[in-house]
Design an enzyme around this catalytic site. Structure first.
Site, PDB file in Angstrom:
ATOM      1  N   ASP A  24      -0.550  -8.962  58.241  1.00 19.18           N
ATOM      2  CA  ASP A  24      -0.864  -8.350  59.536  1.00 19.18           C
ATOM      3  C   ASP A  24      -1.978  -9.164  60.174  1.00 19.18           C
ATOM      4  OD1 ASP A  24       1.000  -6.425  59.134  1.00 19.18           O
ATOM      5  OD2 ASP A  24      -0.404  -4.808  58.687  1.00 19.18           O
ATOM      6  N   ASP A 143      11.681   0.476  62.612  1.00 10.80           N
ATOM      7  CA  ASP A 143      10.775   1.415  61.945  1.00 10.80           C
ATOM      8  C   ASP A 143      11.438   2.783  61.969  1.00 10.80           C
ATOM      9  OD1 ASP A 143       9.041  -0.686  61.750  1.00 10.80           O
ATOM     10  OD2 ASP A 143       7.716  -0.038  63.366  1.00 10.80           O
TER      11      ASP A 143
END
Lengths: 271, 223
Positions: A24, A143
């Site tokens: 990330d 997601d």
């Protein structure tokens, strides 16, 4: 070894299951850092990418979680410096809203670009990007959260904004839609499992892998090496993505590969 | 002339496609590791391509789009043809760059290629329908014949891996022009070659050890 003989695996003998560490990145820095190696700068995505390149990762993934679209230049610089130093495939996602964003990332040196929220808002963006750059470099990041009750047949819904915003879209139907539009690969993250270290949502991974003909990357929830095996053997994934088990030195990529190979999976062990 | 070898120039053709940056960096590293004094030039200038010692045509993306990009650079196809076909200089096509060497591409629409390696670029159809398309990831190479670019590279099932990412593959009309294939529910053309022309479906610039070795071989190649 636990789990090494648990599943009979029947798959292509030569195309290898990919292990994809995921970083990330926020404002050009790795969020939470990477602690598995003596890095000069654990917060520098390029340093981390080089370490994973040397460690034999099969691909690398950067997810940019920078809030402002204006900071895009920083990400492009990170991607370009990574591509200079690492001769392995790199997928970059986060904040991709338009064909121009895809182009900028590919020109900077990304090999594949992951589209998330923008594909939910406008699935035709996937088609436009695939027609321009080829399906092989367009990844759609899905997601999903389970929305069915315990007694009901499993059903998952697409969520955006880190799992906060429901969309009403059925995850399996959405996967089919974006694959038909030209996504070359689907990155399937379970928002229920992400961060729990309790393993992938195997039923979700399997349902999507069975619904589409493109490769599926399992993501969200890895706590140990058996989870990686299960993602492929039970979830039907072509690649497994993990973050913290690698970043924090719990396991090396080589250990993960050896474990998966011992479980009967076809792995690239020469790197 | 003195005995000193003049440094060579490799032109990587810039026609707005794909990942020139990483291709250039991989060539630079391969040259450095091989101890070669090679100048790596990323260029959209047809004159620079025509006069380069070696020419590389990379390519990422859809066939038709790449072809349009190539045609959009005035004089580029002619310059490539001068260097590769008339002057016989070493030429390497990578991925769609290799596919463009074929007669035509059938992705989205029928598009003429350069016609240097006769054959069509069509969809991969594995015998096992459960195999995923694109053929994406690391696969080994099975050589169909010897080739200088594979010298010293361990191939076969226990060999090194190359990184593939493609849904379409070249079916060469002349089997002798297939240098190596990968197995993905049947043979998939991985590398083609004839005389000074070579092409790889996989990405040497993304294939770590195998890739850097192959690029170094290309830089030393005297076809």
């Amino acid at each position: 070894m636990i789990g090494s003989t648990a599943w009979k695996i029947d798959e292509s003998p030569v195309l290898k299951t990919r292990i994809i560490p995921c970083l990330d990145v926020k404002d050009g820095r790795v969020v939470k850092g990477v602690q598995f190696l003596e890095l000069r700068d654990a917060g520098d995505p390029v340093e981390a990418a080089k370490a994973y390149d040397a460690a034999g990762a099969d691909e690398l993934c950067f997810l940019d979680i920078t809030a402002s679209h204006e900071a895009r230049g920083t990400l492009l610089d990170v991607v370009s410096r990574t591509a200079e130093a690492c001769f392995m495939p790199l997928t970059v996602g986060g904040g991709v809203r338009a064909v121009e964003d895809v182009r900028a990332l590919l020109l900077a040196g990304a090999d594949k670009v992951a589209i998330n929220t923008a594909a939910v808002k406008d699935p035709d963006l996937v088609a436009r990007a695939a027609e321009k750059f080829g399906a092989q470099c367009i990844v759609v990041a899905i997601d999903a959260k389970r929305v069915s009750g315990a007694a009901e047949p499993a059903r998952w819904e697409i969520f955006t904004h880190g799992g906060r915003n429901p969309t009403g879209l059925d995850a399996i139907a959405f996967a089919r839609t974006v694959a038909a539009k030209g996504a070359g690969e689907l990155l399937v993250t379970s928002m229920d499992k992400d961060g729990t270290r309790s393993g992938y949502d195997l039923a979700l991974t399997r349902a999507i892998a069975d619904a589409v003909t493109v490769p599926v990357i399992a993501s969200g929830g890895v706590g140990g090496l058996d989870d990686l095996v299960a993602g492929v053997a039970q979830g039907g994934a072509s690649a497994v993505l993990a973050a913290s088990i690698f970043h924090f030195g719990q396991h090396s990529v080589a250990e993960a590969k050896a474990h998966m190979a011992a479980a009967g999976l076809s792995m690239r062990l020469d790197a | 002339m003195s005995g000193r070898t003049l440094s060579e120039t490799v032109a990587i053709i810039d026609y707005g496609s794909g990942n020139l940056h990483s291709a250039a960096k991989a060539f630079e590293r391969a040259a450095r590791e091989a101890g070669l004094d090679t100048r790596i030039l990323v260029t959209g200038d047809p004159e620079a391509v025509a006069s380069a010692d070696r020419v590389v045509l990379p390519g990422v993306g859809a066939y038709a789009d790449c072809r349009r990009g190539l045609d959009a650079v005035p004089g580029m196809v002619e310059a490539m043809t001068r260097a590769a076909i008339q002057a016989g200089r070493p030429f390497l096509g990578i991925c769609v760059g290799m596919q463009l060497m074929a007669t035509r591409g059938l992705e989205y629409e029928t598009t003429p290629g350069l016609g240097w390696i006769p054959g069509d670029v069509g969809p991969i159809r594995p015998a096992d329908p459960a195999l995923k398309i694109p053929h994406m990831g690391w696969n080994t190479l099975t050589p169909d014949r010897d080739h200088a670019l594979l010298a010293g590279i361990s191939t076969g099932e226990g060999g090194l891996h190359a990184y593939f990412v493609h849904s379409y593959a070249l079916k060469a009309d002349r089997p002798g022009e297939v240098v190596a294939h990968a197995d993905y529910g049947g043979p998939v053309t991985a590398m083609v070659g004839r005389d000074n022309l070579a092409g790889t479906q996989f990405h040497p610039e993304k294939s770590q050890r195998l890739g850097l070795a192959l690029l170094a071989n290309f830089l030393r190649w005297r076809p």
